[in-house]
Design a protein around this motif. Structure first.
Motif, mmCIF file in Angstrom:
data_model
loop_
_atom_site.group_PDB
_atom_site.id
_atom_site.type_symbol
_atom_site.label_atom_id
_atom_site.label_comp_id
_atom_site.label_asym_id
_atom_site.label_seq_id
_atom_site.Cartn_x
_atom_site.Cartn_y
_atom_site.Cartn_z
ATOM 1 N N THR A 1 -4.266 96.154 2.062
ATOM 2 C CA THR A 1 -3.634 97.400 1.643
ATOM 3 C C THR A 1 -3.923 98.493 2.663
ATOM 4 O O THR A 1 -4.847 98.416 3.440
ATOM 5 N N ALA A 74 0.583 85.626 -2.850
ATOM 6 C CA ALA A 74 -0.636 86.419 -2.993
ATOM 7 C C ALA A 74 -1.861 85.557 -2.727
ATOM 8 O O ALA A 74 -2.834 86.015 -2.123
ATOM 9 N N ASP A 132 0.494 94.675 1.452
ATOM 10 C CA ASP A 132 0.634 94.717 -0.007
ATOM 11 C C ASP A 132 0.355 96.127 -0.491
ATOM 12 O O ASP A 132 -0.744 96.660 -0.269
ATOM 13 N N ARG A 133 1.332 96.736 -1.147
ATOM 14 C CA ARG A 133 1.124 98.067 -1.729
ATOM 15 C C ARG A 133 0.955 97.892 -3.229
ATOM 16 O O ARG A 133 1.852 97.434 -3.924
ATOM 17 N N ARG A 134 -0.207 98.273 -3.717
ATOM 18 C CA ARG A 134 -0.518 98.119 -5.134
ATOM 19 C C ARG A 134 -0.421 99.461 -5.832
ATOM 20 O O ARG A 134 -0.895 100.470 -5.328
ATOM 21 N N SER A 146 2.420 95.051 -7.491
ATOM 22 C CA SER A 146 2.229 94.883 -6.054
ATOM 23 C C SER A 146 3.566 94.557 -5.411
ATOM 24 O O SER A 146 4.381 93.827 -5.985
#
Length: 233
Positions: A1, A74, A132-134, A146
């Motif tokens: 991230t 993932a 990955d943007r959570r 995500s």
């Protein structure tokens, strides 16, 4: 991230990105030279550590190719993080045993300031990162979400790094796939090349106005098309 806290400068964020991005390539380029140094010294413990490091690095390089594809899972990305941590530990252990390896490892370390210093005044580096943007849930019952995201870092001599949010990867990937199917022969509103330009280049171009040379360091999906072939100047 990628951290986007208000108190974190874009230079600091880019420094963290540099610690990860390109690490596989750098290691591959230096492994043979460092192997000779370790074997020359002849310490069995150092030779074993190098062997373990070589195997982990090869595994990381293989898995990284899958993580860059739209279908990268993932679980795969978690395995990449685990391998990266293992490699960092092996490198630290090996650096403690072999001075030549320690010197080579120090030379691999790069900072945003160091990169900016070697850039000519009329050159801009655009370094892209897919990550990955959570997002936190909107309520206690919700679950974090995500999505694959794209960020661009603009590096120029004597100027702070600028981080650009290029948005979700999915529509960019769809535009790339459409562009590749038609080889850029679409026209009008259906022109996927124009859409692709709007999604990526138009958000970056204002930072290149005074540049004679633009260096593109792609990542993930945006490594799958030739940037100079985008419509427009």
């Amino acid at each position: 991230t990628v951290a986007t806290a208000a108190h974190t400068s874009h230079d600091e964020i880019y420094g963290e990105v540099l610690a990860w991005k390109g690490a596989v390539t750098i290691r591959q380029q230096t492994m043979r030279r460092l192997r000779r140094a370790v074997e020359k010294e002849g310490k069995p413990e150092a030779i074993k550590l190098y062997h373990d490091l070589d195997q982990a690095t090869r595994r990381l390089a293989t898995l990284s190719q899958g993580a860059s594809s739209p279908s990268g899972s993932a679980n795969l990305r978690q395995e990449l993080e685990r391998l990266s941590a293992k490699i960092e530990q092996l490198e630290r252990d090996l650096a403690g045993l072999n001075s030549e390896f320690r010197k080579g490892r120090e030379q691999q370390q790069r900072t945003a300031a160091a990169i900016a210093r070697v850039l000519p005044a009329d050159t801009v580096l655009i370094d892209l990162l897919e990550f990955d943007r959570r997002s936190l849930p909107g309520s206690e019952k919700g679950k974090p979400t995500s999505a694959r995201w794209l960020a661009g870092f603009v590096v120029r001599k004597d100027k702070p790094v600028v981080m650009i949010d290029l948005g979700p990867v999915k529509p960019i990937t769809q535009a790339i796939d459409a562009w590749r199917r038609t080889f850029g022969r679409q026209t009008g509103e259906d022109d996927s090349g124009i859409l692709l330009r709007r999604l990526v280049w138009d958000k970056l171009v204002k930072y290149t106005q005074e540049a004679r040379t633009v260096l593109i360091s792609p990542d993930g999906a945006v490594a799958r098309f030739p940037w100079p072939a985008l419509p427009g100047s």
